[in-house]
Design a protein around this motif. Structure first.
Motif, PDB file in Angstrom:
ATOM      1  N   PRO A 240       0.824  -1.219   0.000  1.00 39.14           N
ATOM      2  CA  PRO A 240       0.000   0.000   0.000  1.00 39.14           C
ATOM      3  C   PRO A 240       0.852   1.259   0.000  1.00 39.14           C
ATOM      4  O   PRO A 240       2.012   1.249   0.436  1.00 39.14           O
ATOM      5  CB  PRO A 240      -0.799  -0.123   1.300  1.00 39.14           C
ATOM      6  N   HIS A 241       0.262   2.348  -0.467  1.00 36.07           N
ATOM      7  CA  HIS A 241       0.983   3.624  -0.533  1.00 36.07           C
ATOM      8  C   HIS A 241       1.405   4.108   0.848  1.00 36.07           C
ATOM      9  O   HIS A 241       2.397   4.856   0.972  1.00 36.07           O
ATOM     10  CB  HIS A 241       0.109   4.687  -1.206  1.00 36.07           C
ATOM     11  N   THR A 242       0.703   3.689   1.890  1.00 39.92           N
ATOM     12  CA  THR A 242       1.043   4.122   3.247  1.00 39.92           C
ATOM     13  C   THR A 242       2.432   3.652   3.664  1.00 39.92           C
ATOM     14  O   THR A 242       2.997   4.174   4.628  1.00 39.92           O
ATOM     15  CB  THR A 242       0.020   3.590   4.264  1.00 39.92           C
ATOM     16  N   LEU A 243       2.991   2.676   2.957  1.00 36.98           N
ATOM     17  CA  LEU A 243       4.314   2.162   3.293  1.00 36.98           C
ATOM     18  C   LEU A 243       5.395   2.656   2.334  1.00 36.98           C
ATOM     19  O   LEU A 243       6.549   2.235   2.427  1.00 36.98           O
ATOM     20  CB  LEU A 243       4.304   0.622   3.298  1.00 36.98           C
ATOM     21  N   GLN A 244       5.036   3.558   1.427  1.00 37.48           N
ATOM     22  CA  GLN A 244       6.018   4.034   0.449  1.00 37.48           C
ATOM     23  C   GLN A 244       7.007   5.001   1.082  1.00 37.48           C
ATOM     24  O   GLN A 244       6.626   5.960   1.748  1.00 37.48           O
ATOM     25  CB  GLN A 244       5.322   4.723  -0.723  1.00 37.48           C
ATOM     26  N   VAL A 245       8.281   4.734   0.844  1.00 38.28           N
ATOM     27  CA  VAL A 245       9.356   5.608   1.292  1.00 38.28           C
ATOM     28  C   VAL A 245       9.888   6.359   0.085  1.00 38.28           C
ATOM     29  O   VAL A 245      10.222   5.744  -0.931  1.00 38.28           O
ATOM     30  CB  VAL A 245      10.491   4.808   1.959  1.00 38.28           C
ATOM     31  N   GLY A 246       9.977   7.667   0.175  1.00 39.23           N
ATOM     32  CA  GLY A 246      10.504   8.418  -0.961  1.00 39.23           C
ATOM     33  C   GLY A 246       9.924   9.807  -1.053  1.00 39.23           C
ATOM     34  O   GLY A 246       9.155  10.250  -0.195  1.00 39.23           O
ATOM     35  N   GLN A 247      10.255  10.477  -2.114  1.00 35.12           N
ATOM     36  CA  GLN A 247       9.858  11.871  -2.303  1.00 35.12           C
ATOM     37  C   GLN A 247       8.352  12.046  -2.304  1.00 35.12           C
ATOM     38  O   GLN A 247       7.826  13.032  -1.782  1.00 35.12           O
ATOM     39  CB  GLN A 247      10.449  12.397  -3.613  1.00 35.12           C
ATOM     40  N   THR A 248       7.626  11.112  -2.898  1.00 33.33           N
ATOM     41  CA  THR A 248       6.164  11.183  -2.930  1.00 33.33           C
ATOM     42  C   THR A 248       5.545  10.245  -1.910  1.00 33.33           C
ATOM     43  O   THR A 248       4.337  10.013  -1.930  1.00 33.33           O
ATOM     44  CB  THR A 248       5.633  10.850  -4.341  1.00 33.33           C
ATOM     45  N   LYS A 250       6.800   8.633   2.278  1.00 30.34           N
ATOM     46  CA  LYS A 250       7.161   9.094   3.611  1.00 30.34           C
ATOM     47  C   LYS A 250       8.673   9.249   3.738  1.00 30.34           C
ATOM     48  O   LYS A 250       9.438   8.553   3.073  1.00 30.34           O
ATOM     49  CB  LYS A 250       6.649   8.101   4.665  1.00 30.34           C
ATOM     50  N   THR A 251       9.070  10.159   4.590  1.00 32.02           N
ATOM     51  CA  THR A 251      10.486  10.371   4.883  1.00 32.02           C
ATOM     52  C   THR A 251      10.814   9.687   6.203  1.00 32.02           C
ATOM     53  O   THR A 251      10.126   9.891   7.201  1.00 32.02           O
ATOM     54  CB  THR A 251      10.800  11.871   4.994  1.00 32.02           C
ATOM     55  N   VAL A 252      11.846   8.873   6.199  1.00 27.44           N
ATOM     56  CA  VAL A 252      12.250   8.166   7.401  1.00 27.44           C
ATOM     57  C   VAL A 252      13.715   8.474   7.700  1.00 27.44           C
ATOM     58  O   VAL A 252      14.496   8.775   6.799  1.00 27.44           O
ATOM     59  CB  VAL A 252      12.046   6.641   7.264  1.00 27.44           C
TER      60      VAL A 252
END
Length: 317
Positions: A240-248, A250-252
């Motif tokens: 899901p998009h809620t787990l996406q890391v990146g510019q568009t 989430k920032t971790v």
């Protein structure tokens, strides 16, 4: 001393880490005051949590009449709270919802707005990481009360005991703000893993997984880590998009970031390159991600990860 309003990031009254980060930054600017929009019954619990990080006041705005609407009522609530106060700034955790709230609030107050800051100095100068993390710039609001949204993991929370006096605040929401209503909500399925943006360890998978995130999740579970994903994996419908890391996404900025089957496009790097230690597993020895890492393993993730997970289990056991 001027007040600094900090919007509390919470889940059903449980305060989340970005709030403590913002309160720490707010102490540089003035006297922090937390703003809790939620169930009035949770006000004291929230106050007990945030006063340890410097909140002198906790404004409690009962959301009974506004929780089923989108962002407009919250923007009006913050506007009404801000009017007549000597404010040094208004800080919000940087999320899709909060950035829209901040934009609406800036228009209502006639103030300047800075989004996605990664630091805020004592004079109100904000630092931003732009162009996928390839450039750093500084900006400062020159009109009205500075409204700044700050990315999670931008500061280390530092405790500083304060009064945390609970102050109820009643808002009047216009009919215009009630024109977009939430008709249905569904709870996200619990995984038992930490929240992605707050986790100390993150294991992310990309196109190289081929859609099989089993080894990624097994490694994450044995490490007590959160699971992330690259845009390629999300666009393919694997995660899901809620787990996406990146510019568009989430920032971790965890203590340890493990990139598995991720090539290392600049879009992804923008969301994780400030991690303290970066490890990558990729079968392509020329993958761009290997230029960024502290430790790189060239090999098939479907062989490397099960072996690593097994070894960790053996040492734990």
């Amino acid at each position: 001393m001027s007040e600094v309003l900090v919007l509390v990031d919470h889940v059903a009254g449980t305060v989340r880490k970005p709030t403590y980060e913002l309160l720490t930054l707010a102490r540089r600017l003035g006297e922090p005051s937390a703003v809790f929009i939620g169930g009035a019954e949770a006000g004291q619990v929230v106050a007990d949590a945030v006063k340890a990080y410097g909140a002198e006041k906790v404004y409690v705005i009962d959301d009974t009449d506004i929780r089923d609407y989108l962002v407009a009522p919250k923007a009006e609530a913050l506007q009404q709270l801000a009017v007549g106060k000597d404010l040094a700034a208004i800080l919000l955790p940087s999320s899709a919802e909060n950035k829209e709230i901040a934009g609406r609030l800036a228009v209502k107050l006639g103030s300047g707005l800075i989004t996605d800051a990664v630091d805020v100095a004592a004079d109100g100068t904000a630092t931003q990481s732009v162009f996928a993390g390839s450039h750093t710039l500084t900006a400062k609001v020159t009109k009205g009360v500075p409204i700044i949204t700050v990315k999670p993991n931008s500061a280390t929370p530092e405790e500083s005991a304060a009064d945390g006096t609970v102050t109820p605040f009643v808002v009047t929401v216009s009919e215009a703000a009630r024109t977009a209503r939430v008709e249905e909500t569904r709870p996200r399925e619990a995984t038992g893993r930490p929240e992605l943006t707050e986790a100390a360890i993150v294991v992310s998978g990309g196109r190289g997984t081929g859609g099989d995130f089993g080894p990624v999740e097994d490694l994450a579970d044995v490490l007590g880590a959160a699971v992330g994903a690259s845009r390629a994996a999300v666009d393919s419908g694997w995660m899901p998009h809620t787990l996406q890391v990146g510019q568009t996404g989430k920032t971790v900025a965890p203590q340890l970031y493990v990139a598995v089957g991720i090539s290392g496009a600049i879009q992804h790097r923008a969301g994780m390159q400030t991690s303290k230690t970066i490890v990558a597993v990729n079968k392509d020895e020329e993958a761009p991600i290997l230029d960024l890492v502290d430790f790189g393993v060239v090999g098939d993730l479907h062989t490397v990860l099960p072996a690593l997970t097994g070894e960790i289990n053996k040492r734990k056991g």
